[in-house]
Design an enzyme around this catalytic site. Structure first.
Site, PDB file in Angstrom:
ATOM      1  CB  SER A  60      -0.305  -0.352   1.544  1.00  0.00           C
ATOM      2  OG  SER A  60      -1.691   1.344   1.358  1.00  0.00           O
ATOM      3  CB  ALA A  91      -5.320   7.244  -0.825  1.00  0.00           C
ATOM      4  CG  ASP A  92      -2.622   1.221  -3.300  1.00  0.00           C
ATOM      5  OD1 ASP A  92      -2.950   2.072  -4.837  1.00  0.00           O
ATOM      6  OD2 ASP A  92      -2.711   0.285  -3.159  1.00  0.00           O
ATOM      7  CB  THR A  93      -7.637   0.643  -0.813  1.00  0.00           C
ATOM      8  OG1 THR A  93      -8.049   1.916   0.160  1.00  0.00           O
ATOM      9  CG2 THR A  93      -8.273   0.408   0.583  1.00  0.00           C
TER      10      THR A  93
END
Length: 213
Positions: A60, A91-93
């Site tokens: 992430s 952002a990264d999930t």
């Protein structure tokens, strides 16, 4: 008399084409002046699998940082960029069952695989948020939530797959949609599971001097 300036006119670039993240930002009164689709390689690297629980966090973080760096490069390459010195938010999930990071489901087979792994189990959702201020200062935060799915029957899984809601979603489900009917327990940030932890994001923006919050 000057007309009121809308709260949505923010000098911020969202390094994501995700409509969910844009909608979450709008929820707290922040609408980016520009959104950029930052296509990067999301394949886990060898160094991202050393310890239990560390895989999704590292993945992430790398992907969020990569998106932020890509946004900077794209803005520099665009001579007609509408913003000279904006804030950048990336952002990264990542959704994971144990050490296994689940894909962003793009096919029914991937969605079925994700639902089978999630059914009746607890899994974790990590989102890394990276904010870059106009002066180049960076701040980041990794947020973790734990989600427990009720056990899904084969019929329930097939009905959810038929809805198409899973397409493009990390882990193959959307907690804000039909999948909510199968969420037994949530610990941590709900908005994190949707795709952007709002409290932590607002803290990062305020800390770097973003004046619209």
């Amino acid at each position: 008399m000057m007309p009121d300036q809308p709260a949505t006119a923010c000098p911020l670039v969202l390094a994501s084409a995700s409509p969910r993240r844009a909608a979450l930002l709008a929820q707290i009164g922040v609408i980016p002046a520009l959104t950029l689709a930052t296509d990067i390689d999301e394949t886990p690297l060898k160094g991202e699998v050393p310890l239990k629980g560390e895989v999704p966090r590292l993945l992430s973080r790398r992907l969020a940082q990569g998106k932020a760096d890509t946004a900077i490069r794209v803005l520099r390459e665009q001579s007609d960029a509408p913003l000279a010195a904006p804030f950048i938010l990336a952002a990264d999930t990542v959704v994971a069952v144990g050490r296994r990071a689940l894909p962003k489901a793009e096919t029914e087979a991937e969605a079925r695989q994700c639902l089978t792994l999630l059914s009746g189990r607890r899994h974790h959702v990590w989102t890394t948020v990276v904010v870059i201020a106009p002066d180049g200062k960076r701040a980041e935060r990794i947020v973790e939530s734990a989600v427990t799915f009720n056990r899904m029957t084969d019929l329930q899984q097939e009905a959810y797959i038929a809805s198409g809601e899973w397409r493009g979603k990390a882990g193959g489900y959307a907690i804000q949609g039909l999948a909510a009917a199968y969420i037994r327990f949530l610990s941590g940030s709900y908005s994190n599971v949707v795709g952007l932890p709002l409290f932590e994001t607002a803290q990062l923006l305020r800390g770097l001097g973003f004046r619209s919050l």
